[in-house]
Design a protein around this motif. Structure first.
Motif, PDB file in Angstrom:
ATOM      1  N   ALA A 147       0.804  -1.199  -0.129  1.00 10.98           N
ATOM      2  CA  ALA A 147       0.123  -0.091   0.021  1.00 10.98           C
ATOM      3  C   ALA A 147       0.743   1.185  -0.355  1.00 10.98           C
ATOM      4  O   ALA A 147       2.214   0.705   0.460  1.00 10.98           O
ATOM      5  CB  ALA A 147      -1.108   0.137   1.161  1.00 10.98           C
ATOM      6  N   ASP A 148       0.065   2.607  -0.410  1.00 10.32           N
ATOM      7  CA  ASP A 148       0.894   3.333  -0.751  1.00 10.32           C
ATOM      8  C   ASP A 148       0.375   4.333  -0.219  1.00 10.32           C
ATOM      9  O   ASP A 148       0.064   4.631   1.156  1.00 10.32           O
ATOM     10  CB  ASP A 148       1.584   4.210  -2.196  1.00 10.32           C
ATOM     11  CG  ASP A 148       2.264   5.581  -1.703  1.00 10.32           C
ATOM     12  OD1 ASP A 148       2.956   5.932  -0.929  1.00 10.32           O
ATOM     13  OD2 ASP A 148       2.914   5.694  -2.941  1.00 10.32           O
ATOM     14  N   THR A 149      -0.615   4.887  -0.177  1.00 11.32           N
ATOM     15  CA  THR A 149      -1.128   6.619  -0.217  1.00 11.32           C
ATOM     16  C   THR A 149      -2.564   6.094  -0.384  1.00 11.32           C
ATOM     17  O   THR A 149      -3.653   5.618  -0.748  1.00 11.32           O
ATOM     18  CB  THR A 149      -1.665   7.236  -1.255  1.00 11.32           C
ATOM     19  OG1 THR A 149      -0.017   7.805  -1.998  1.00 11.32           O
ATOM     20  CG2 THR A 149      -2.002   8.607  -1.152  1.00 11.32           C
ATOM     21  N   PHE A 176       6.336  13.562  10.111  1.00  8.10           N
ATOM     22  CA  PHE A 176       7.135  13.552   8.950  1.00  8.10           C
ATOM     23  C   PHE A 176       5.731  14.284   7.422  1.00  8.10           C
ATOM     24  O   PHE A 176       4.625  14.351   8.112  1.00  8.10           O
ATOM     25  CB  PHE A 176       7.052  12.035   8.279  1.00  8.10           C
ATOM     26  CG  PHE A 176       7.560  10.897   8.932  1.00  8.10           C
ATOM     27  CD1 PHE A 176       9.515  11.240   8.771  1.00  8.10           C
ATOM     28  CD2 PHE A 176       7.488  10.495   9.913  1.00  8.10           C
ATOM     29  CE1 PHE A 176       9.130  10.455   9.825  1.00  8.10           C
ATOM     30  CE2 PHE A 176       7.774   9.928  10.540  1.00  8.10           C
ATOM     31  CZ  PHE A 176       8.908   9.731  10.463  1.00  8.10           C
ATOM     32  N   ALA A 177       6.566  14.995   7.040  1.00  6.54           N
ATOM     33  CA  ALA A 177       5.506  15.383   5.508  1.00  6.54           C
ATOM     34  C   ALA A 177       6.855  15.790   3.995  1.00  6.54           C
ATOM     35  O   ALA A 177       6.977  14.126   3.626  1.00  6.54           O
ATOM     36  CB  ALA A 177       6.129  16.867   5.435  1.00  6.54           C
ATOM     37  N   LYS A 178       6.828  16.514   3.577  1.00  6.03           N
ATOM     38  CA  LYS A 178       7.381  15.918   2.337  1.00  6.03           C
ATOM     39  C   LYS A 178       8.741  16.365   1.615  1.00  6.03           C
ATOM     40  O   LYS A 178       9.799  16.034   0.336  1.00  6.03           O
ATOM     41  CB  LYS A 178       6.421  16.447   1.033  1.00  6.03           C
ATOM     42  CG  LYS A 178       5.125  15.489   1.140  1.00  6.03           C
ATOM     43  CD  LYS A 178       5.456  13.849  -0.262  1.00  6.03           C
ATOM     44  CE  LYS A 178       4.967  13.167   0.678  1.00  6.03           C
ATOM     45  NZ  LYS A 178       5.289  11.886   0.496  1.00  6.03           N
ATOM     46  N   ASN A 179       8.738  17.678   1.877  1.00  4.17           N
ATOM     47  CA  ASN A 179      10.127  18.852   1.890  1.00  4.17           C
ATOM     48  C   ASN A 179      10.457  19.577   2.530  1.00  4.17           C
ATOM     49  O   ASN A 179       9.655  19.690   3.775  1.00  4.17           O
ATOM     50  CB  ASN A 179       9.312  20.746   0.961  1.00  4.17           C
ATOM     51  CG  ASN A 179       8.955  19.234  -1.015  1.00  4.17           C
ATOM     52  OD1 ASN A 179      10.033  18.961  -1.678  1.00  4.17           O
ATOM     53  ND2 ASN A 179       7.434  19.294  -0.803  1.00  4.17           N
ATOM     54  N   PHE A 216      -0.191  14.180   0.565  1.00  4.62           N
ATOM     55  CA  PHE A 216       0.711  12.731   0.510  1.00  4.62           C
ATOM     56  C   PHE A 216       1.844  12.434   1.201  1.00  4.62           C
ATOM     57  O   PHE A 216       2.618  11.930   1.722  1.00  4.62           O
ATOM     58  CB  PHE A 216       1.261  13.251  -0.999  1.00  4.62           C
ATOM     59  CG  PHE A 216       0.299  13.424  -1.869  1.00  4.62           C
ATOM     60  CD1 PHE A 216      -0.209  12.160  -2.724  1.00  4.62           C
ATOM     61  CD2 PHE A 216       0.177  15.067  -2.581  1.00  4.62           C
ATOM     62  CE1 PHE A 216      -0.841  12.176  -3.313  1.00  4.62           C
ATOM     63  CE2 PHE A 216      -0.524  14.241  -3.595  1.00  4.62           C
ATOM     64  CZ  PHE A 216      -1.315  13.677  -4.372  1.00  4.62           C
ATOM     65  N   TRP A 217       1.426  13.536   2.703  1.00  5.72           N
ATOM     66  CA  TRP A 217       1.753  13.215   3.911  1.00  5.72           C
ATOM     67  C   TRP A 217       2.339  12.030   4.584  1.00  5.72           C
ATOM     68  O   TRP A 217       3.462  11.267   5.162  1.00  5.72           O
ATOM     69  CB  TRP A 217       2.199  14.439   4.898  1.00  5.72           C
ATOM     70  CG  TRP A 217       2.336  16.215   4.068  1.00  5.72           C
ATOM     71  CD1 TRP A 217       2.553  15.681   2.956  1.00  5.72           C
ATOM     72  CD2 TRP A 217       2.706  17.324   5.025  1.00  5.72           C
ATOM     73  NE1 TRP A 217       2.797  17.699   2.711  1.00  5.72           N
ATOM     74  CE2 TRP A 217       3.032  18.010   3.852  1.00  5.72           C
ATOM     75  CE3 TRP A 217       1.958  17.232   6.516  1.00  5.72           C
ATOM     76  CZ2 TRP A 217       3.131  19.194   4.260  1.00  5.72           C
ATOM     77  CZ3 TRP A 217       2.706  18.272   7.138  1.00  5.72           C
ATOM     78  CH2 TRP A 217       2.892  19.491   6.148  1.00  5.72           C
ATOM     79  N   MET A 230       8.342   6.482   3.138  1.00 11.09           N
ATOM     80  CA  MET A 230       8.539   6.522   4.122  1.00 11.09           C
ATOM     81  C   MET A 230       9.281   5.062   4.825  1.00 11.09           C
ATOM     82  O   MET A 230      10.672   5.099   5.110  1.00 11.09           O
ATOM     83  CB  MET A 230       6.848   6.092   5.341  1.00 11.09           C
ATOM     84  CG  MET A 230       7.199   7.424   5.749  1.00 11.09           C
ATOM     85  SD  MET A 230       5.344   7.119   6.508  1.00 11.09           S
ATOM     86  CE  MET A 230       4.832   9.192   6.468  1.00 11.09           C
ATOM     87  N   ALA A 231       9.125   3.803   3.978  1.00 11.49           N
ATOM     88  CA  ALA A 231       9.720   2.891   3.499  1.00 11.49           C
ATOM     89  C   ALA A 231      10.914   3.261   3.075  1.00 11.49           C
ATOM     90  O   ALA A 231      12.023   2.041   2.891  1.00 11.49           O
ATOM     91  CB  ALA A 231       8.968   1.769   2.754  1.00 11.49           C
TER      92      ALA A 231
END
Lengths: 425, 257
Positions: A93-95, A122-125, A297-298, A304-305
């Motif tokens: 699974a992803d999102t 966690f976030a993206k940037n 998408f965070w 994360m993996a």
């Protein structure tokens, strides 16, 4: 163009595609990858494929990469261990509606690796995290103002973007104060003058600004900053987005010897997978939980993996030591080439994140000429931004780059031919 | 965004009116009007804090971005807003002449024709633009107005002053390849503009041709795209060029009103 029977690169397809892009996309390519930040027309604009420490542009030119995607690539493009972990997660699974269990594993890993960390977010940037960290600091202190260091880059949110950029108003910056790098007295004075109003001090671990020489912290700077922050109850935030995991796997503060309250990571944490992290001390955890901060998408599980695998691989490969060694080899070689050709090269910054300037070249004309000439021969050197080494760079790559640099230096000398650098370019 | 009438008036006085010095060199009609003029003409706001002077002598004009160095026919606008409205063609409220000016009424009645010549070159019609030499002159004059306008904005616009003070020190040259050029020396928030090439600029911005320069000067260019596609070449101390950009944007904003 031909040189010793070998062609130097041209970028016709990049230029052609850019012409089309400019009709469809503001600026053609925007942000830090905009051609305007390099030497426009003298660099590739589009990537076709990448592997290890090398990539090819759409003209078929191959480069040994010393920008590493501006930092994210730390273990090599297409690293099978990282891509394997990401792919395994993707199959599951992803999102989805919820984060995957890997989110907790990753948080646990960061808390184990980073000495000051009791929790992770966690976030993206990187910019997500610096903004989040300042919000958490405000929530914790009930104060408004944030002190930054002039020139330090913390992302593109209006609070940290220079006034004058499109859409940024003076009001956006009214709670952001600035001190000069390494100016401990200035910081002390500012903290005193705004006593009870400063929520946070945020800075990069050392001064690595675009277009400028990299400057390490002065003796006692960080311990002094830390002491003032404790006395004035100011949250100390380390923006380790750019340098993180290249100097010390516990955070660059461990390299420089101080203990921030919050650390922002991104870039190298996922070896190119889109993820960023903020870690912090337990005293700030309650305040951090009160900040409403999220994105579509965070919670995606694949990055994360990938990040979990990256952190493990960085430990397993003695990454920091290896990057330092490769960087030192590169810098020593460049300095020697400069000396031999009578153009003194002045390196700056830690070897794993090096940069060079030519002596007596404050306007960077020589940097622009030399770096574009090296790039045309197969090693991507940015003329204005610090470079990055990766675990994928080995001695053979560095030696090949030094050969490119040798030929580029000859081209620079030939272009100068007694002229000033300004007239030569 | 609140724009200052006072700053706009300073732009007209110090960046636009002085263009008559250059226009007189290229425009026969202007030379014909001023051929017998031998006096100084000063435009100003009350008190003379913002003033601009034209020194007429035997068919030539010398522009001073300040009060006249000698006795002058002085035209005083009642305030900055009135001056701006007059220059924008939104008002025909005449400025008040001084006593010396009253003796030059015959000449002063023709000043309006002179000022219209500035508009003729800064806002040219298609016919003028189709003449290569005239087009080059339009670009050159607009570049002159631009660098002197940047000085006014950088030194006098309250929002831009802090930004100007943070600019790196140095000389930036803006030029058209094989064409007109201007330069701007920047130091501690102060600007020293100049016509023509600089000896050794810290940074330069070069348009590949007059057309590219004209499009940029009209504010119709995606500068990032133009630089990426080599229509505009930049080298040297890029933060200096980058830092002046918001000031240029502000200048366009002032002049678009």
């Amino acid at each position: 163009m031909k040189e010793n029977g070998r062609k130097t690169y041209t970028y016709n397809k990049s230029m052609e595609l850019f012409e089309k892009a400019a009709t469809l996309i503001p600026g053609g390519i925007y942000g830090h990858m905009s051609p305007t930040a390099m030497v426009p027309g003298e660099y590739p604009y589009y990537t076709a494929e990448a592997n290890g420490c090398r990539y090819k542009d759409i003209d078929g030119n191959e480069f040994i990469d010393y920008m590493c995607a501006y930092g994210p690539m730390v273990l090599g493009y297409g690293n099978p261990v990282i891509d394997g972990a990401a792919e395994a997660q993707r199959k599951m699974a992803d999102t989805t509606n919820h984060p995957g269990p890997v989110m907790v594993e990753l948080a646990e890993k960061l808390v184990d690796m980073v000495p000051i960390a009791d929790w992770a977010f966690f976030a993206k940037n990187g910019g997500d995290m610096t903004t989040y960290a300042t919000l958490a600091a405000r929530a914790h202190t009930n104060r408004k103002k944030v002190i930054t260091v002039r020139g330090h880059y913390h992302g593109v949110a209006p609070w940290c973007t220079s006034y004058g950029h499109g859409g940024v108003t003076a009001e956006d910056r009214q709670n952001t104060l600035q001190v000069e790098w390494n100016d401990l007295d200035g910081f002390r004075q500012m903290a005193k003058e705004n006593r009870g109003e400063i929520a946070a001090f945020i800075a990069m671990p050392y001064h690595h600004i675009t277009f400028g020489r990299q400057e390490l912290p002065a003796e006692g700077y960080w311990t002094g900053v830390e002491k003032i922050c404790r006395e004035e109850e100011i949250v100390l935030i380390l923006d380790d987005v750019r340098a993180g995991f290249r100097l010390n796997l516990g955070g660059s503060n461990e390299y420089f010897g101080f203990k921030p309250d919050l650390i922002c990571f991104s870039k190298a944490v996922g070896n190119g997978y889109p993820i960023s992290a903020c870690v912090g001390k337990k005293e700030l955890m309650t305040a951090a939980s009160k900040v409403f901060f999220t994105g579509s998408f965070w919670m995606s599980a694949v990055p994360m993996a990938a990040a979990l695998a990256t952190l493990e691989e960085l430990e397993n490969t003695e990454a920091v030591k290896k990057m330092e060694k490769s960087g030192q080899l590169l810098i020593d070689g460049l300095v020697e080439i400069g000396q031999r050709h009578g153009l003194e090269i002045n390196p700056s910054g830690p070897p794993a994140i090096p940069f060079i300037h030519f002596c007596d070249d404050p306007s960077l004309y020589l940097n622009q000429l030399f770096c574009s000439e090296v790039t045309k021969r197969g090693s991507f050197f940015h003329p204005h931004h610090n470079w990055f080494l990766s675990v994928a760079h080995d001695e053979i790559d560095i030696k090949e780059t030094l050969n490119h640099a040798e030929e580029a230096m000859k081209a620079v000398k030939s272009a100068l031919d007694g002229k000033s650098p300004c007239l030569a370019v | 965004m609140v724009l200052s009438e006072s700053v706009l008036a300073a732009i007209y006085l110090k960046a636009v009116v002085p263009l008559l010095e250059d226009i007189a060199e290229i425009d026969e009609e202007v030379r014909d009007i001023i051929k017998d003029w031998n006096f100084n003409l000063q435009f100003q706001l009350p008190g003379g804090l913002h003033a601009s002077s034209l020194l007429f002598k035997e068919g030539t004009v010398e522009a001073w971005r300040a009060r006249s160095p000698g006795p002058a026919a002085v035209l005083t606008f009642s305030n900055a807003a009135t001056l701006n409205a007059v220059f924008q063609g939104k008002s025909d409220k005449s400025p008040r002449p001084n006593l010396y000016g009253l003796f030059r009424l015959k000449e002063l009645l023709k000043v309006d024709s002179l000022l219209k010549k500035i508009e003729y070159y800064l806002e040219p019609d298609e016919d003028l633009l189709s003449d290569p030499e005239a087009f080059s002159n339009c670009v050159r004059l607009t570049l002159y107005a631009m660098v002197y306008g940047v000085k006014v904005i950088g030194e006098e616009d309250p929002d831009m002053i802090p930004l100007a003070r943070n600019l790196p020190r140095g000389i930036v040259e803006i030029r058209v390849k094989d064409g007109p050029a201007v330069h701007l020396e920047v130091e501690n928030g102060l600007f020293n503009p100049g016509k023509g090439r600089a000896v050794e600029p810290c940074a330069y911005l070069e348009f590949e041709d007059l057309q590219s320069a004209w499009i940029m000067l009209q504010g119709e260019m995606d500068q990032f795209a133009a630089i990426g596609s080599k229509k505009v070449k930049i080298r040297g101390l890029i933060p200096l060029i980058d830092g002046i950009n918001p000031i240029l944007d502000r200048l366009s904003l002032y002049l678009s009103g």
